[in-house]
Design a protein around this motif. Sequence first.
Motif, short mmCIF file in Angstrom:
data_model
loop_
_atom_site.label_atom_id
_atom_site.label_comp_id
_atom_site.label_asym_id
_atom_site.label_seq_id
_atom_site.Cartn_x
_atom_site.Cartn_y
_atom_site.Cartn_z
N ALA A 89 53.27 -33.92 -9.72
CA ALA A 89 51.82 -33.74 -9.64
C ALA A 89 51.13 -34.27 -8.43
O ALA A 89 50.17 -33.48 -7.91
N SER A 90 51.80 -35.16 -7.61
CA SER A 90 51.28 -35.39 -6.22
C SER A 90 51.76 -34.44 -5.52
O SER A 90 50.69 -34.07 -4.48
N ALA A 91 52.73 -33.81 -5.52
CA ALA A 91 52.95 -32.88 -4.68
C ALA A 91 51.97 -31.46 -4.64
O ALA A 91 51.61 -30.93 -3.92
N LEU A 92 51.68 -31.06 -5.79
CA LEU A 92 50.70 -30.11 -6.38
C LEU A 92 49.59 -30.61 -5.77
O LEU A 92 48.73 -29.40 -5.15
N PHE A 93 48.91 -31.75 -6.00
CA PHE A 93 47.77 -31.97 -5.34
C PHE A 93 47.66 -31.96 -3.86
O PHE A 93 46.79 -31.31 -3.12
N LEU A 94 48.58 -32.52 -3.25
CA LEU A 94 48.76 -32.51 -1.73
C LEU A 94 48.95 -31.33 -1.18
O LEU A 94 48.23 -30.96 -0.07
N GLY A 95 49.68 -30.49 -1.87
CA GLY A 95 49.92 -29.17 -1.45
C GLY A 95 48.81 -28.38 -1.29
O GLY A 95 48.49 -27.49 -0.56
N GLY A 96 47.96 -28.53 -2.28
CA GLY A 96 46.61 -27.64 -2.50
C GLY A 96 45.64 -28.13 -1.54
O GLY A 96 44.87 -27.34 -0.73
N LYS A 97 45.63 -29.70 -0.98
CA LYS A 97 44.69 -29.95 0.12
C LYS A 97 45.31 -29.20 1.30
O LYS A 97 44.44 -29.09 2.25
N ILE A 98 46.49 -29.34 1.58
CA ILE A 98 46.91 -28.75 2.98
C ILE A 98 46.66 -27.32 2.94
O ILE A 98 46.39 -26.61 4.03
N TYR A 99 46.92 -26.44 1.94
CA TYR A 99 46.65 -25.09 1.75
C TYR A 99 45.14 -24.86 1.95
O TYR A 99 44.71 -23.81 2.76
N MET A 100 44.06 -25.63 1.73
CA MET A 100 42.80 -25.47 2.02
C MET A 100 42.20 -26.14 3.40
O MET A 100 41.18 -25.78 3.60
N SER A 101 43.26 -26.69 4.14
CA SER A 101 43.22 -27.06 5.30
C SER A 101 43.69 -26.42 6.63
O SER A 101 44.04 -25.25 6.11
N THR A 102 43.56 -26.73 7.82
CA THR A 102 44.22 -26.14 8.72
C THR A 102 45.66 -26.51 8.98
O THR A 102 46.39 -25.86 9.91
N ASP A 103 46.32 -27.37 8.41
CA ASP A 103 47.42 -27.84 8.58
C ASP A 103 48.47 -26.63 8.11
O ASP A 103 48.15 -25.78 7.18
N SER A 104 49.59 -26.87 8.41
CA SER A 104 50.94 -26.01 8.07
C SER A 104 51.73 -26.42 7.20
O SER A 104 52.50 -27.96 7.42
N PHE A 105 52.57 -26.05 6.48
CA PHE A 105 53.47 -26.38 5.44
C PHE A 105 54.90 -26.22 6.56
O PHE A 105 55.96 -26.80 6.16
N ALA A 106 54.94 -25.50 7.71
CA ALA A 106 56.10 -25.32 8.64
C ALA A 106 56.86 -26.47 8.94
O ALA A 106 56.10 -27.37 9.35
N ILE A 107 58.09 -26.43 8.71
CA ILE A 107 58.78 -27.82 9.25
C ILE A 107 59.42 -27.16 10.76
O ILE A 107 60.51 -26.42 10.80
N PRO A 108 59.18 -27.62 11.95
CA PRO A 108 59.58 -27.31 13.14
C PRO A 108 60.81 -27.13 13.56
O PRO A 108 61.36 -26.67 14.26
N ASP A 109 61.74 -28.32 13.22
CA ASP A 109 63.06 -28.27 13.65
C ASP A 109 63.81 -29.19 12.70
O ASP A 109 63.44 -29.71 11.74
N VAL A 110 65.06 -28.93 12.81
CA VAL A 110 66.15 -30.00 11.95
C VAL A 110 66.04 -31.27 11.71
O VAL A 110 66.17 -31.86 10.80
N ILE A 111 65.83 -31.84 13.04
CA ILE A 111 65.28 -33.25 13.05
C ILE A 111 64.25 -33.86 12.22
O ILE A 111 64.56 -34.50 11.38
N THR A 112 63.30 -32.88 12.20
CA THR A 112 62.10 -33.30 11.17
C THR A 112 62.48 -33.18 10.04
O THR A 112 62.28 -33.96 9.00
N LEU A 113 63.32 -31.99 9.54
CA LEU A 113 63.65 -31.81 8.26
C LEU A 113 64.63 -32.92 7.57
O LEU A 113 64.50 -33.62 6.75
N VAL A 114 65.33 -33.51 8.55
CA VAL A 114 66.04 -34.53 8.13
C VAL A 114 65.27 -35.70 7.84
O VAL A 114 65.49 -36.68 6.64
N TRP A 115 64.38 -36.28 8.67
CA TRP A 115 63.61 -37.26 8.49
C TRP A 115 62.68 -37.13 7.10
O TRP A 115 62.46 -38.16 6.45
N LEU A 116 62.17 -35.80 6.96
CA LEU A 116 61.54 -35.73 5.80
C LEU A 116 62.21 -35.98 4.45
O LEU A 116 61.79 -36.31 3.56
#
Length: 291
Positions: free
Chosen positions: A191-218
């Motif tokens: 439920a939290s992911a759907l809510f926050l995902g909707g907020k990101i979709y309506m904003s200027t932020d991107s879902f893109a993960i820029p690199d492998v290091i970031t993926l590991v930390w996330l």
Amino acid sequence: MRLKILQPVTALTLGAVIISFSSVFVRAAHVPSSVSAFYRVAFGAVFLVLACILKKEFKPRRLKNNLLAVLCGIVFGLDLWVWHLSILYVGPGLATILSNCQVFVLTLAGVFLFKEKIGWVFVLSLPMAFLGLFLIVGVDMGHLTRDHLIGIGFGLTTALFYSIFLLVLRQIQSDRNDFSLFYYLMVVSVASALFLGGKIYMSTDSFAIPDVITLVWLICLGLFSQTIAWVMISNALPKVNASFAGLILLLQPTLSFVWDVIFFDRITGPAGWAGVVVVLSAIYFGMTGKK
């Protein structure tokens, strides 16, 4: 008998310690904080789904508890979103202090809703803990602008959302006839992911993960902060006084400061370290003082 009382407190304390590393994971990831918040709950949901499959916890559950879990997830998403808004206006330090006003809300809930008895030592430990937090952050309260007041409002709203989240989660986990350690946390995370995902979709932020290091930390953020820590915390919540739980969770911002100094070379002075000692002392006194 004493061991049984200490076990939930120990689990809650360890959960707070683990979740204090969230700030390390977020700072190490190369994405905006709102995006890291989304992936925290999204990856957490994945791990919790796997746990539910392994534990065979996908079975019919009470509709009331399912709806409460969805509500809990939305409130947690609101908590993270409003906290980020507070940071924009007053910075992470004061925003963190304000969000931890949950300890006062939970204490009031414990006294008036759960009829918990607290002593004068515990009451005195609350302002002592906040004095320590102010020493840690070094907030200058002498220069408050209109933006600061707006940010303070968002910060206090964050504390309210966080308190509601903890109380609803406590209510769900206290239903022993429909108890599921992983299932309801999974619903909360989805439920939290759907809510926050909707907020990101309506904003200027991107879902893109820029690199492998970031993926590991996330992934670490989702595994340790959203899964392991919250499994320990939610399992302990029904067995610990709400007022005590709020005080113990103050370990999170305190230890986040310590990790900031250790891992990111944050410049701090004697006042900051004195604040750490004061907060830890307040938690100790609040937990051990006579009722």
